[in-house]
Design an enzyme around this catalytic site. Structure first.
Site, mmCIF file in Angstrom:
data_model
loop_
_atom_site.group_PDB
_atom_site.id
_atom_site.type_symbol
_atom_site.label_atom_id
_atom_site.label_comp_id
_atom_site.label_asym_id
_atom_site.label_seq_id
_atom_site.Cartn_x
_atom_site.Cartn_y
_atom_site.Cartn_z
ATOM 1 N N MET A 234 0.843 -1.182 0.000
ATOM 2 C CA MET A 234 0.000 0.000 0.000
ATOM 3 C C MET A 234 0.881 1.235 0.000
ATOM 4 O O MET A 234 1.880 1.306 0.708
ATOM 5 C CB MET A 234 -0.988 0.019 1.162
ATOM 6 C CG MET A 234 -0.426 0.021 2.554
ATOM 7 S SD MET A 234 -1.814 0.141 3.717
ATOM 8 C CE MET A 234 -0.960 0.044 5.278
ATOM 9 N N TYR B 122 4.255 3.147 12.405
ATOM 10 C CA TYR B 122 3.523 2.999 11.150
ATOM 11 C C TYR B 122 2.088 2.526 11.333
ATOM 12 O O TYR B 122 1.685 2.111 12.405
ATOM 13 C CB TYR B 122 4.283 2.183 10.116
ATOM 14 C CG TYR B 122 4.652 0.744 10.368
ATOM 15 C CD1 TYR B 122 5.674 0.173 9.624
ATOM 16 C CD2 TYR B 122 4.002 -0.071 11.281
ATOM 17 C CE1 TYR B 122 6.031 -1.151 9.789
ATOM 18 C CE2 TYR B 122 4.349 -1.393 11.452
ATOM 19 C CZ TYR B 122 5.359 -1.930 10.707
ATOM 20 O OH TYR B 122 5.701 -3.253 10.866
ATOM 21 N N GLU B 123 1.316 2.671 10.261
ATOM 22 C CA GLU B 123 -0.144 2.476 10.256
ATOM 23 C C GLU B 123 -0.830 3.456 11.199
ATOM 24 O O GLU B 123 -1.848 3.146 11.802
ATOM 25 C CB GLU B 123 -0.524 1.028 10.599
ATOM 26 C CG GLU B 123 0.041 -0.009 9.679
ATOM 27 C CD GLU B 123 -0.084 0.375 8.207
ATOM 28 O OE1 GLU B 123 -1.106 0.973 7.823
ATOM 29 O OE2 GLU B 123 0.848 0.093 7.453
ATOM 30 N N GLY B 124 -0.284 4.640 11.327
ATOM 31 C CA GLY B 124 -0.808 5.652 12.243
ATOM 32 C C GLY B 124 -0.078 5.542 13.564
ATOM 33 O O GLY B 124 -0.163 4.526 14.249
#
Length: 570
Positions: A161, A427-429
């Site tokens: 992604m 990561y991923e927020g």
């Protein structure tokens, strides 16, 4: 010490604590019988211990590199990936009509934790594909599904992604990547993306990039973003990898850890892409993948914690130093080493229960379509991500401390867990973003789901107070303190007042929720046994931290701005 998958712990939590039986009672997951789950866990445990664990240290010492524009992966990773793909583990939760197993997310969560505990850098690859599979299942056209899903599920191809850009960071709406219609149903994608995990390999036939970009009529901000499938090799008429697309790996990041996982800067120069979902609705589709990844990343932190704990315990059982209260034993008999090991193990148990409970909520939402379960899953996701990764970093650091000076020496392998897991909090927020999401978006209902969970915690504690007075009383009192803080939080009209205490609030909620699951564990064990003693440790020694955290959470934003930027620089 070789990694040993904690299969018995998963089985206990499924059977007695998080309620996997209610998932198996639905029509959607009727095949997830106890025997089936047991077999899945055992086989995944064997794969993790025998195939993936040897890659952990080897990948760190022999990192992925970029040579003449080609990514060269760490030795042994091709074989490790093939074992994962051939076992069907990539599509464990994918829909059967596309070749997946169709098993519950809760079971996938357990499997992913075991693989991450054995080798986090390797497990990151299938995790990215799993998120892409779910996004395509929900948002892609039938044509894209038919072409990409079977190959992603089989592992013939893999997914990534592409969100972040150099100037945007976590502000996805500030992206500059653009998508121009080609007039034939495809789009020309141009832009630069950074921090792309497993952006390319030398052992998988095709890499499928999901890329966020803006159409010419896309409005500024996140509402004008669309999502595109942009493959490395454009499929030919038969669906096989064809000509190279106009994209390239510019460079690989020189990272603190996860050296075997190639994290790249990607450049798209009019690359051919296909729209996924509706125009300007890219964030909706991407959030499906991101929410999958947020639970998955929480589990990555937890897996690293388990690996670090096992590593530290093995060292403590062998290392002799000084006289202990129990005689001439090893350092495991020193009180402070026991404290560290019990902290590690009890944090892992609490975080594991929360991630599995989140998985159960996701499964029940998918099986029943009930709003209650959807809301519960959404509320638990940021807690599972933040607490799982906080636990990973904390436990890895404690593991290094157990080793003493030898932990700082790379040859012991203890430092690798610290280096590898640290990025999971980012990561991923980031965990700050997860916490702000918890106190803002997830409390747009006035805190209804938060209060519902608090009610459940108090009801369970009250029901067992007669047999477990000390533990149940402490859990009930903590839940009531959490209730009061939640009432204060939702009463704040200024969102910045919530944001100022978001992280300590999230940590406190995780503490109380973790104590709830520890109490349920002790009750299921009858109050006598190692799990019960671990629950007593957590509730007596770690749960009290919630009070200080909630004081911090209610302090508000004023004190954060009373010191000027100039004063910070003084």
């Amino acid at each position: 010490m070789p990694y040993r998958a904690p299969v018995s712990d998963f089985r206990f939590l499924f059977d007695h604590v998080v309620g996997l039986d209610q998932v198996a009672a639905t029509d959607l997951f009727a095949e997830a019988t106890p025997d089936m789950v047991e077999a899945i866990l055992n086989e995944a445990g064997k794969l993790s211990g025998k195939v993936l664990d040897p890659l952990q240290r080897a990948g760190d010492l022999n990192p992925a590199v970029l040579e003449n524009g080609k990514v060269r992966c760490s030795p042994g990773f091709a074989e490790g990936y093939r074992a994962i793909a051939d076992g069907g583990w990539i599509g464990i939760s994918a829909r059967p009509e596309s070749g997946g197993m169709g098993l519950p997310m809760a079971v996938t969560t357990a499997v992913n934790e075991m693989m991450a505990g054995a080798c986090l850098a390797m497990q990151l690859n299938p995790l990215m594909s799993q998120g892409q599979i779910e996004a395509l299942e929900h948002h892609a056209s039938d044509k894209i599904k038919a072409l990409y899903l079977p190959k992603l599920i089989s592992g013939e191809w893999h997914g990534t992604m592409n969100l972040t850009e150099p100037q945007a960071g976590s502000d996805v709406g500030a992206l500059r990547s653009k998508a121009e219609p080609n007039g034939d149903g495809t789009y020309a994608i141009t832009g630069t993306k950074i921090f792309i995990s497993w952006a390319d390999t030398d052992f998988i036939a095709n890499t499928c990039h999901l890329v966020l970009a803006r159409l010419p009529d896309g409005v500024p901000g996140t509402k004008g973003i669309s999502l595109f499938m942009v493959p490395k090799l454009i499929p030919d008429a038969d669906g096989n990898p064809g000509v190279a697309n106009s994209l390239k790996v510019v460079s690989l990041e020189h990272k603190m850890g996860l050296h075997a996982s190639p994290t790249a800067v990607m450049e798209y120069e009019g690359a051919t892409g296909w729209l996924v979902g509706e125009p300007h609705q890219g964030m909706k589709a991407m959030f499906t993948m991101m929410n999958n990844a947020r639970l998955g990343v929480g589990v990555q932190g937890l897996g690293a914690a388990e690996g670090a704990y096992q590593h530290a315990l093995a060292y403590a059982l062998e290392r002799k130093q000084g006289r202990t209260p129990l005689g001439e034993g090893t350092i495991v008999d020193h009180a402070d080493v026991r404290r560290m090991l019990l902290t590690m193990k009890s944090e892992i148990h609490a975080a594991r229960a929360i991630t599995l409970a989140c998985g159960v909520a996701i499964d029940m939402a998918n099986a029943t379509a009930q709003t209650e379960w959807k809301t519960r899953a959404a509320f638990l996701t940021p807690i599972a991500k933040a607490y799982g990764t906080d636990t990973g970093t904390k436990v890895a650091n404690l593991g290094l401390q157990v080793h003493g000076g030898m932990g700082y020496i790379e040859e012991t392998g203890a430092a690798q867990y610290v280096r590898d897991v640290r990025v999971t909090e980012i990561y991923e927020g980031t965990n700050g973003i997860q916490s702000m999401d918890l106190v803002a978006r997830k409390m747009m209902d006035g805190g209804e789901m938060a209060f519902r969970l608090i009610d459940e915690i108090e009801a369970n504690a009250e029901a067992v107070r007669g047999d477990f007075p000390d533990m149940a009383g402490a859990v009930w009192d903590a839940a009531e303190t959490l209730r009061e803080a939640t009432e204060w939080l939702v009463s704040q009209d200024d969102i910045n007042e919530r944001f100022a205490g978001a992280v300590p609030y999230q940590k406190a909620f995780a503490r109380v929720l973790g104590s709830h699951f520890h109490l349920k564990t002790a009750v299921a064990e009858g109050g006598k046994g190692p799990r019960s003693e671990l629950a007593r440790f957590y509730i007596a020694r770690l749960l009290p931290e919630h009070a200080a955290l909630l004081i911090h959470a209610k302090a508000g934003a004023k004190g954060l701005y009373s010191i000027s930027v100039d004063d910070l620089s003084a």
